[in-house]
Write a protein that holds these residues in place. Structure first.
Motif, PDB file in Angstrom:
ATOM      1  N   LEU A 137      24.302  58.306 112.402  1.00 28.64           N
ATOM      2  CA  LEU A 137      25.334  58.692 113.362  1.00 28.64           C
ATOM      3  C   LEU A 137      25.995  60.006 112.965  1.00 28.64           C
ATOM      4  CD1 LEU A 137      27.133  55.299 114.173  1.00 28.64           C
ATOM      5  CD2 LEU A 137      25.468  56.529 115.571  1.00 28.64           C
ATOM      6  N   HIS A 138      26.232  60.171 111.664  1.00 32.13           N
ATOM      7  CA  HIS A 138      26.836  61.412 111.190  1.00 32.13           C
ATOM      8  C   HIS A 138      25.872  62.592 111.327  1.00 32.13           C
ATOM      9  CE1 HIS A 138      29.932  58.790 109.521  1.00 32.13           C
ATOM     10  NE2 HIS A 138      30.623  59.865 109.184  1.00 32.13           N
ATOM     11  N   CYS A 139      24.607  62.354 111.103  1.00 31.20           N
ATOM     12  CA  CYS A 139      23.628  63.444 111.147  1.00 31.20           C
ATOM     13  C   CYS A 139      23.243  63.833 112.564  1.00 31.20           C
ATOM     14  CB  CYS A 139      22.372  63.053 110.362  1.00 31.20           C
ATOM     15  SG  CYS A 139      22.633  62.853 108.580  1.00 31.20           S
ATOM     16  N   PHE A 140      23.159  62.863 113.471  1.00 28.62           N
ATOM     17  CA  PHE A 140      22.677  63.120 114.834  1.00 28.62           C
ATOM     18  C   PHE A 140      23.733  62.762 115.878  1.00 28.62           C
ATOM     19  CE2 PHE A 140      19.050  62.010 112.150  1.00 28.62           C
ATOM     20  CZ  PHE A 140      18.258  63.140 112.292  1.00 28.62           C
ATOM     21  N   GLY A 141      25.010  62.859 115.512  1.00 23.67           N
ATOM     22  CA  GLY A 141      26.078  62.491 116.444  1.00 23.67           C
ATOM     23  C   GLY A 141      26.098  63.345 117.693  1.00 23.67           C
ATOM     24  N   GLY A 142      25.856  64.659 117.552  1.00 21.64           N
ATOM     25  CA  GLY A 142      25.863  65.530 118.723  1.00 21.64           C
ATOM     26  C   GLY A 142      24.776  65.187 119.718  1.00 21.64           C
ATOM     27  N   GLY A 143      23.576  64.895 119.217  1.00 20.52           N
ATOM     28  CA  GLY A 143      22.488  64.521 120.119  1.00 20.52           C
ATOM     29  C   GLY A 143      22.738  63.200 120.817  1.00 20.52           C
ATOM     30  N   ILE A 144      23.355  62.255 120.112  1.00 18.76           N
ATOM     31  CA  ILE A 144      23.646  60.949 120.713  1.00 18.76           C
ATOM     32  C   ILE A 144      24.645  61.090 121.851  1.00 18.76           C
ATOM     33  CG2 ILE A 144      24.627  58.670 120.267  1.00 18.76           C
ATOM     34  CD1 ILE A 144      23.558  58.902 117.411  1.00 18.76           C
ATOM     35  N   LEU A 145      25.735  61.820 121.612  1.00 16.42           N
ATOM     36  CA  LEU A 145      26.747  61.991 122.652  1.00 16.42           C
ATOM     37  C   LEU A 145      26.215  62.800 123.829  1.00 16.42           C
ATOM     38  CD1 LEU A 145      29.946  62.643 120.513  1.00 16.42           C
ATOM     39  CD2 LEU A 145      29.322  60.574 121.742  1.00 16.42           C
ATOM     40  N   SER A 146      25.358  63.773 123.551  1.00 15.89           N
ATOM     41  CA  SER A 146      24.770  64.543 124.648  1.00 15.89           C
ATOM     42  C   SER A 146      23.892  63.667 125.530  1.00 15.89           C
ATOM     43  CB  SER A 146      23.946  65.706 124.079  1.00 15.89           C
ATOM     44  OG  SER A 146      24.760  66.581 123.331  1.00 15.89           O
ATOM     45  N   CYS A 147      23.131  62.768 124.921  1.00 14.78           N
ATOM     46  CA  CYS A 147      22.294  61.857 125.711  1.00 14.78           C
ATOM     47  C   CYS A 147      23.142  60.917 126.560  1.00 14.78           C
ATOM     48  CB  CYS A 147      21.388  61.057 124.780  1.00 14.78           C
ATOM     49  SG  CYS A 147      20.094  62.030 123.969  1.00 14.78           S
TER      50      CYS A 147
END
Length: 287
Positions: free
Chosen positions: A56-66
């Motif tokens: 979640l910390h590493c890919f948080g931006g991609g998760i929220l964008s999706c």
């Protein structure tokens, strides 16, 4: 000179983030997770939960964008190479013998290098959002912000799931440095994309990245949490909202003056009445 500058900025804008800059981003993100109270014990007790939190910390931006684009939030798992790279860094940080990775990261030059490289990836995350965003037709600045500061924003969700969420530390109520500086970059790149800012994209990427790197390194060396644009925020706050406080203070002063005048006049009347009574008694005695 101009051609040399253009060649430099163009080469910089075409730099690949994989693998070295991505490694720096994962390293800083997972080390920030490990420094949280109880994170190391959680990793030994429940490795799967610790791994998922690190992702979640590493890919948080991609998760929220999706999520904003109505796409599967776990789409980042499709990138097997980055997942393996981030998972390897998580494993070495939490389970390396003698804690060698954390000890190596404790040296200030290593931290400065990793933090500077992480700020470079922030610019790339902001700049890679427009293509998908234009197809969806949503607000560009919002997508930019979530892409560049997703880790700090998604931390609220992580704390809520763990049951340790603190409303007073919410990212929306008290924005951190990554969120503020990413919001600033989002507005700037949005103006550049809509042709309201007369500057080329690669030049803006270079200048904005240098601003991020220099600011972050300065904050780490001086060990201060003061934002680089705190003075600007304070000045803007006084210009936009300070006049109301001035009017309220003037009203309070006028009220206190009027109350003092009222009490003075009311106290003067009893004194005058008392003096009249004394004079009347004196006249009676003389008569």
């Amino acid at each position: 000179m101009d051609s040399l500058w253009n060649e430099l900025t163009l080469a910089f804008s075409r730099t690949s983030m994989f693998p070295f800059f991505d490694i720096a981003h994962y390293l800083v993100s997972v080390m920030a997770l490990k420094h949280q109270p109880g994170a190391a014990a959680m990793a030994w007790k429940n490795p799967l939960s610790s791994w998922f939190t690190a992702m979640l910390h590493c890919f948080g931006g991609g998760i929220l964008s999706c999520v904003l684009l109505a796409e599967p939030p776990l789409r980042f798992l499709a990138n097997n190479t980055n997942i393996l790279l981030a998972s390897s860094i998580w494993y070495m940080i939490f389970f390396c013998p003698c804690d060698l990775v954390s000890q190596g990261y404790s040296f200030l030059p290593v931290q400065l290098l990793a933090a500077g490289m992480k700020e470079v990836t922030r610019t790339w995350k902001i700049c890679t959002a427009p293509k998908t965003k234009i197809r969806k037709g949503n607000d560009k600045a919002e997508e930019f912000t979530f892409s560049g500061a997703g880790g700090s924003i998604i931390t609220n969700f992580e704390q809520l799931v763990k049951g340790c969420w603190k409303p007073e530390a919410d990212e929306w109520l008290k924005m951190s440095y990554p969120a503020k500086v990413t919001l600033l970059g989002s507005v700037i790149f949005t103006f550049q994309q809509t042709k309201h800012l007369a500057i080329s994209r690669h030049n803006l990427m270079f200048l904005y990245t240098m601003f991020l790197v220099v600011t972050k390194i300065t904050m780490m060396i001086t060990e201060t949490a003061v934002m680089p644009f705190a003075c600007f925020e304070d000045t803007l706050n006084r210009i936009l909202f300070g006049w109301q406080q001035q009017f309220s203070s003037c009203e309070k002063r006028s009220e206190t003056k009027s109350s003092l005048n009222g009490t003075g006049s009311s106290t003067s009347k009893p004194i005058a009445d008392a003096s009249d009574k004394v004079q009347k008694k004196h006249t009676k005695k003389t008569e």
